[in-house]
Design a protein around this motif. Structure first.
Motif, PDB file in Angstrom:
ATOM      1  N   VAL A  99      40.396 -38.827  -2.991  1.00 33.70           N
ATOM      2  CA  VAL A  99      39.216 -39.163  -1.765  1.00 33.70           C
ATOM      3  C   VAL A  99      38.084 -39.629  -2.485  1.00 33.70           C
ATOM      4  N   ASN A 100      37.575 -40.674  -1.999  1.00 35.64           N
ATOM      5  CA  ASN A 100      36.381 -41.251  -2.927  1.00 35.64           C
ATOM      6  C   ASN A 100      35.292 -40.898  -1.831  1.00 35.64           C
ATOM      7  N   ASP A 101      34.834 -39.697  -1.975  1.00 37.83           N
ATOM      8  CA  ASP A 101      33.719 -38.993  -0.862  1.00 37.83           C
ATOM      9  C   ASP A 101      32.336 -39.046  -1.081  1.00 37.83           C
ATOM     10  N   ASN A 102      31.706 -40.369  -0.738  1.00 36.04           N
ATOM     11  CA  ASN A 102      30.350 -40.592  -0.997  1.00 36.04           C
ATOM     12  C   ASN A 102      29.441 -40.364   0.314  1.00 36.04           C
ATOM     13  N   GLU A 103      30.102 -39.522   1.275  1.00 35.42           N
ATOM     14  CA  GLU A 103      29.379 -39.045   2.383  1.00 35.42           C
ATOM     15  C   GLU A 103      28.919 -40.462   3.476  1.00 35.42           C
ATOM     16  N   TRP A 104      29.610 -41.717   3.254  1.00 39.74           N
ATOM     17  CA  TRP A 104      28.927 -42.741   3.945  1.00 39.74           C
ATOM     18  C   TRP A 104      30.151 -43.541   4.436  1.00 39.74           C
ATOM     19  N   SER A 105      30.003 -44.011   5.285  1.00 34.54           N
ATOM     20  CA  SER A 105      30.886 -45.116   5.867  1.00 34.54           C
ATOM     21  C   SER A 105      30.116 -46.427   5.793  1.00 34.54           C
ATOM     22  N   TYR A 106      29.847 -47.307   6.839  1.00 34.49           N
ATOM     23  CA  TYR A 106      28.924 -47.749   7.087  1.00 34.49           C
ATOM     24  C   TYR A 106      27.378 -47.101   7.094  1.00 34.49           C
ATOM     25  N   GLY A 127      38.435 -43.581   1.099  1.00 31.96           N
ATOM     26  CA  GLY A 127      37.005 -43.231   1.388  1.00 31.96           C
ATOM     27  C   GLY A 127      36.828 -42.134   2.381  1.00 31.96           C
ATOM     28  N   ASP A 128      35.965 -41.602   2.374  1.00 30.97           N
ATOM     29  CA  ASP A 128      35.514 -40.254   3.324  1.00 30.97           C
ATOM     30  C   ASP A 128      35.361 -41.069   4.819  1.00 30.97           C
ATOM     31  N   GLY A 129      35.131 -42.312   4.957  1.00 28.92           N
ATOM     32  CA  GLY A 129      34.964 -42.859   6.084  1.00 28.92           C
ATOM     33  C   GLY A 129      36.449 -43.327   6.594  1.00 28.92           C
ATOM     34  N   ALA A 130      37.082 -43.913   5.752  1.00 33.05           N
ATOM     35  CA  ALA A 130      38.493 -44.334   6.188  1.00 33.05           C
ATOM     36  C   ALA A 130      39.426 -42.957   6.679  1.00 33.05           C
TER      37      ALA A 130
HETATM   38 MG   LIG Z   1      32.176 -43.381   1.999  1.00 31.92          MG
END
Ligand SMILES: [Mg+2]
Ligand SMILES: Cc1ncc(C[n+]2csc(CCOP(=O)(O)OP(=O)(O)O)c2C)c(N)n1
Ligand SMILES: CC(=O)[C@@H](O)[C@H](O)COP(=O)(O)O
Length: 644
Positions: free
Chosen positions: A171-178, A143-146
């Motif tokens: 890369v699973n980029d959803n612009e969000w971590s938590y 993920g983008d967060g990781a």
């Molecule tokens: Mg994310």
């Protein structure tokens, strides 16, 4: 669920045409909302990877090809497609784990839910494939967060070095971590996202041209040359390509056909390739899509129609901390806060709203967070780094060699300490009071209730020449446990019944287990065993008065929601030895093993960390002491055995 129930393994996907795949994605979404609204879990992340996961399993042949997930909280769709569709007891004892699990399936590899490790795993597996002559594929979903975690970049550095070693990074980029993902990387990904649709146009064109006889190929070559020029022109010189990793994207991560096409290209590429998929966390479920806090990252059971929680959360440890941090922030302008991509889960929301310039979200980068805290302290501020206990593990060296070695006044607030249960082995906060025992100068507080959280947080931030730690459990805060006396720095929670001169047991109660320890004392009373219950409050260093108090008892018992090995019990035993107090000690804590997922209550029962279990064992030990004592008494009556 006409289609989903017919999927017993990934290869069943091969016979579905694109329209059916779209229908399957819809079925999976409604399955996830229905199932996870009942059990709780990572609804938002999994709604965001439905099409991506379908495409992954159509293009790659798991388990021969390894499909790896970073953190693993987004592997529900993967589970559904690999023969696991009973989510009725998700994250509960005996039910499916909320993360990949080798015990569940050969399709699962990484069980560790600590972020930013997937690329390291992929690097290792790819090297093994190469050395052992296997042409299997390795696909790492991150993920983008990781990707904001340093370990991910250590791995990318290695992956990029092997130009001819096939490895696919998605890369699973959803612009969000938590929370929304932070940092320069997030900005770079955002820049790459601006070429949205460009790549898909080219990919589609190429597919058509490659199927066009005669003129197709030369036309493709021309276009390909133009593409490189065009891409370099319209997209920033991507850092991945600069690193030596081929970049494919950005791809609409919800367009199965487009993702498949990109993955097919990546699969054919003989070297490291990164496929940048743009996805939406919570996709397809309005309450999640509208959630501005964390897009339903991890939810408790909710009403599926409204997304509202089924039970109103009461006062929990986290909110007690958050409220007191706000007050401290008002009183002291030098207090600043640090979070590793978990602003809301660790309770810093109110502090951030009040003091936006005094909160630093470092991304999923606990190591950097700890070192930055040393810098902040050296710069004249008092940082409070709020982090889940288990995640501080990876910043141990920074706590030791940056914060403690330089005597920095940094306060680490460890939430989710002790058994958390439902998130599996890697999420229990069971190592902090063991690994931190060896840090010179560091002090650890284990508050037993809300009043003590407030008091001990204040005591901690008053220490400016050493690291301090305040650690507490997950979830609802326990009942207030008043002190009935004080010995040294220790609170006496219960005097022995009958005011006995030499009570049988000194019960050392650590943190949130105070109510349990009082229950143990009552159970011992019923066996005619007297006990004194004390809460040391600060468990490191061991209170100076504890050995003397122990000497006035026949047995010392310590009870902690931490690993037994090297925990508070071990520290107390060492203090007794150092003080030459020869009183037997029994320490109760979490056994040194990885705990199966289940509710906290179930896990505590499984490891015998309950009042009845401990009272029963203590009764047995006292009986043994009595028996030995009476033998010695008998020996005194019968006289010493003849020397000869
Ligand atoms: Mg994310
Ligand atoms: C080392 C570590 N720190 C913090 C966490 C808590 N955590 C779990 S998921 C998550 C966000 C992950 O964001 P991303 O990688 O973008 O995945 P997404 O949820 O967006 O699919 C965080 C911070 C963790 N699992 N590991
Ligand atoms: C995957 C992860 O690290 C967290 O999302 C995990 O679910 C624990 O979070 P909570 O304890 O806040 O539920």
């Amino acid at each position: 669920m006409a289609l989903l129930t017919r999927i017993n393994g990934p290869r069943d996907l091969d016979r579905l045409a694109q329209p059916q795949l779209v229908e399957l994605a819809a079925e999976i979404r409604s399955f996830l909302v229905d199932a996870v609204s009942k059990t709780g879990g990572h609804l938002g992340p999994n709604l965001g990877v439905v099409e991506l996961t379908i495409a992954l399993h159509r293009v790659f042949d798991s388990p021969r090809d390894r499909i790896l997930f970073d953190t693993g909280h987004q592997s529900y769709v993967h589970k559904l497609l690999t023969g696991r569709q009973d989510f009725s007891r998700l994250k509960s004892t005996g039910g499916l784990s909320g993360y990949p699990s080798r015990a569940e399936s050969a399709h699962d590899v990484i069980e560790n839910s600590h972020a930013s490790t997937v690329l390291g795993w992929a690097d290792g597996i790819a090297k093994a494939n190469e050395l052992l002559g296997r042409d299997d594929h390795v696909v790492a979903v991150i993920g983008d967060g990781a990707l904001t975690g340093g370990m991910a970049w250590e791995a990318l550095n290695n992956i990029a070095a092997a130009k001819d070693r096939p490895l696919v990074v998605v890369v699973n980029d959803n612009e969000w971590s938590y929370s929304p993902t932070i940092g320069g990387l997030a900005n770079h990904l955002a820049t790459l996202r601006t070429t949205d649709g460009y790549e898909q146009f080219l990919a589609r064109t190429r597919e058509v041209l490659e199927r066009t006889p005669l003129i197709g190929r030369p036309l493709y070559e021309t276009l390909h040359g133009a593409k490189k020029g065009l891409k370099d022109f319209i997209t920033p010189q991507g850092m991945f390509e600069d690193l030596g990793i081929k970049y494919v994207g950005p791809i609409d991560g919800h367009d199965i056909e487009a993702v498949e096409s990109a993955l097919q290209r990546a699969r054919r590429f003989h070297g490291p390739v990164l496929v940048h998929c743009i996805t939406e966390k919570g996709r397809g479920y309005t309450p999640a899509e509208r959630d501005r806090i964390d897009r339903f990252h991890g939810i408790s059971p909710i009403h599926p129609d409204t997304g509202l929680p089924l039970s109103a959360g009461g006062a929990d440890w986290t909110s007690v901390f958050g409220d007191e941090m706000l007050e401290l922030g008002k009183e002291r302008s030098d207090i600043v806060a640090i979070t590793a991509a978990m602003l809301h889960p660790v309770g810093l929301t109110k502090f951030a709203e009040a003091f936006p310039d005094r909160v630093f979200d470092v991304g999923i980068a606990e190591q950097h967070g700890a070192v930055s805290a040393a810098g902040l302290a050296t710069g004249g501020l008092h940082p409070v780094f709020a982090v889940y206990a288990t995640f501080l593990n990876r910043a141990f060296d920074q706590v030791l060699m940056d914060v403690a070695l330089h005597k920095c006044g940094v306060t680490f607030v460890l939430d989710r300490a002790g058994v958390t249960g439902s998130d599996g082995a890697s999420h229990n906060g069971m190592w902090d009071m063991s690994i931190l025992q060896v840090v010179p100068g560091l002090r650890i507080a284990a508050p037993r209730d809300a009043d003590q959280v407030r008091a001990q947080l204040r005591e901690a931030v008053a220490v400016e020449d050493a690291p301090t730690v305040v650690r507490y459990s997950k979830g609802a805060v326990g009942p207030a446990v008043p002190a009935v006396g004080r010995i040294g720095g220790m609170d006496v929670l219960r005097e022995p019944a009958g005011g006995t001169e030499q009570p049988d047991v000194l019960l050392v109660s650590v943190g949130a287990l105070a109510p349990m320890c009082l229950e143990i004392a009552a159970l011992l009373d019923a066996q005619g065993i007297t006990s004194t219950v004390v809460d040391p409050r600060w468990v490191k260093p061991v209170d100076d008065e504890l050995p003397g108090l122990a000497a006035r008892h026949r047995l010392v018992v310590t009870v902690e929601d931490n690993g037994r090995v090297g925990g508070v019990g071990s520290a107390v035993a060492q203090a007794l030895r150092d003080a030459e107090v020869d009183v037997p000690l029994r320490d109760f804590g979490i056994p040194p093993r990885f705990l199966e997922h289940g509710s906290r209550k179930d896990v505590m029962a499984a490891i015998g960390l309950t009042a009845p279990d401990i009272a029963r064992q203590v009764t047995g030990v006292v009986a043994t002491i009595d028996a030995r004592f009476s033998d010695e008494e008998a020996g005194a009556v019968l006289g010493e055995p003849d020397a000869g």
